[in-house]
Design a protein around this motif. Structure first.
Motif: not given
Length: 405
Positions: A380-405
């Motif tokens: 259960i604790i690890s599921v919380a970590g999965v959610a956090g890293f997924t959100f972190m990855w999606m946000k960073y990907r979006k920022q990278s795409e905006l910076a590239a455009s």
């Protein structure tokens, strides 16, 4: 966020092939020696009459001390620009403290001297990583090619220690550990110093400001605790779990062997395919975190020692993957002249704060809820970590795409 700096790469720089070979041998014996203690310390304490809660309290003392020890030794390593010297200090203090601990039987006195032991032991791996990273700076060598020797030593020496300790008895664990630590100290001869000369040193008052100026690194450290707490619980209590299920010292040794030996191809694959890209590394952390959830769920339903041993094989891709990616991400985000302390701060996520929580609550859960429930809570604790890293990855990907455009 600190800019990600491109560095010139040369076939070899600053260190001879002889010193780099010595670094591989040193990692083999260093990791193998500490594997003996990590694998059999809980069983030794149980053998002399300590309860699982008391064992958990002792093991939590190490991560607590590491909160201070890792930055302390990291600072002196950066200041002296001599990681080799720091490692010699650490291993010598480790050996002397261990000799004293094994002569004691009173819980309070054992606890006090274990804190001294952990002061020297907890920073060892982060300093070893810094030595590798500094030694291969501006060369074509990869981190995994050196770190895999640690996994090889961890696997082989732990597997051999099982039957040796069955013959010698756990009460003589200190003799085996002492001999192996002396061998590790002997292999410090010929190691590179681990000096970084790429940039002049900044003033001490700007030190922590530089370290925490990377928002990505800061969030990574915080989220890492959610993944590291269950791993620390497993590391502390898996040998007791196997023993309670009827496993012998030999089976415990083979459990450690199987959990570490397959880290070697994992490190080689990461060397080959993992790019120096924060976006790719964050995606890798998401995948590794999901595998951690699966691992703890399987441990919660294990019915015998052999099942636990085979589930431990997942350690190679879960901890091995998290360890490699986290070390590489830290090196990517933190300037080279602060690398030792950067690795020390990263070490706090998988050996400091998480280890305190694991030791204090892991022992209580093992005793009062049972190991199966303990591993379900880990999932259960690890599921919380999965959610956090997924959100972190999606946000960073979006920022990278905006910076590239």
């Amino acid at each position: 966020m600190l800019p990600l700096r491109k560095r010139e790469v040369h076939p070899a720089a600053g260190h001879s092939s002889r010193s780099l070979s010595a670094l591989k041998r040193f990692n083999f014996f260093l990791y193998g020696t500490i594997a003996i203690l990590t694998s059999f310390f809980p069983l030794y304490f149980q053998n002399i009459g300590l309860s699982k809660v008391e064992i958990g309290m002792i093991m939590a003392g190490g991560p607590f001390i590491s909160i201070f020890a890792n930055p302390f030794w990291g600072y002196w390593s950066d200041r002296l620009q001599n990681v080799k010297r720091i490692l010699i200090f650490l291993l010598t203090g480790n050996l002397l403290a261990t000799i004293v601990v094994f002569q004691l039987r009173e819980y309070a006195v054992i606890f006090a001297f274990m804190l001294i032991f952990f002061f020297f032991n907890s920073p060892t791996f982060s300093q070893s990583n810094s030595l590798i990273l500094n030694a291969i700076e501006n060369t074509n060598y990869k981190f995994g090619a050196f770190r895999l020797w640690g996994s090889l030593g961890w696997a082989i020496i732990a597997a051999l220690a099982g039957p040796v300790l069955s013959w010698m008895g756990l009460v003589n664990l200190w003799m085996l550990y002492g001999i192996m630590m002396l061998i590790s100290l002997a292999f410090t001869i010929g190691l590179p110093q681990g000096r970084v000369t790429s940039k002049p040193k900044t003033e001490r008052q700007s030190y922590w400001k530089v370290m925490l100026s990377s928002k990505l690194f800061f969030i990574f450290v915080i989220l890492g605790i959610l993944i590291s707490v269950p791993n620390s619980i497993n590391q502390t209590f898996v040998t007791l779990y196997i023993s309670n299920l009827g496993g012998s010292n030999e089976l415990i040794g083979w459990s450690v062997f199987l959990s570490a030996i397959f880290e070697i191809p994992v490190f080689l694959l990461f060397d080959r395919f993992l790019k120096k890209s924060a976006r790719m590394m964050l995606g890798g952390l998401v995948i590794v975190s999901i595998l951690f959830v699966i691992r703890w769920l399987l441990m919660s339903v294990a019915g015998g020692p052999l099942q636990v041993i085979f589930i431990q094989v997942l350690h190679c891709i879960t901890f091995g993957g998290y360890y490699y990616i986290g070390t590489s991400l830290t090196a990517l985000l933190i300037p080279a002249e602060y690398r030792a302390t950067g690795q020390a701060i990263y070490a706090l996520t998988w050996g400091g704060i998480s280890g305190i929580i694991a030791g204090l609550f892991g022992g209580w859960m093992f005793d009062y809820l049972g190991p199966q429930t303990m591993y379900s809570i880990c999932a259960i604790i690890s599921v919380a970590g999965v959610a956090g890293f997924t959100f972190m990855w999606m946000k960073y990907r979006k920022q990278s795409e905006l910076a590239a455009s």
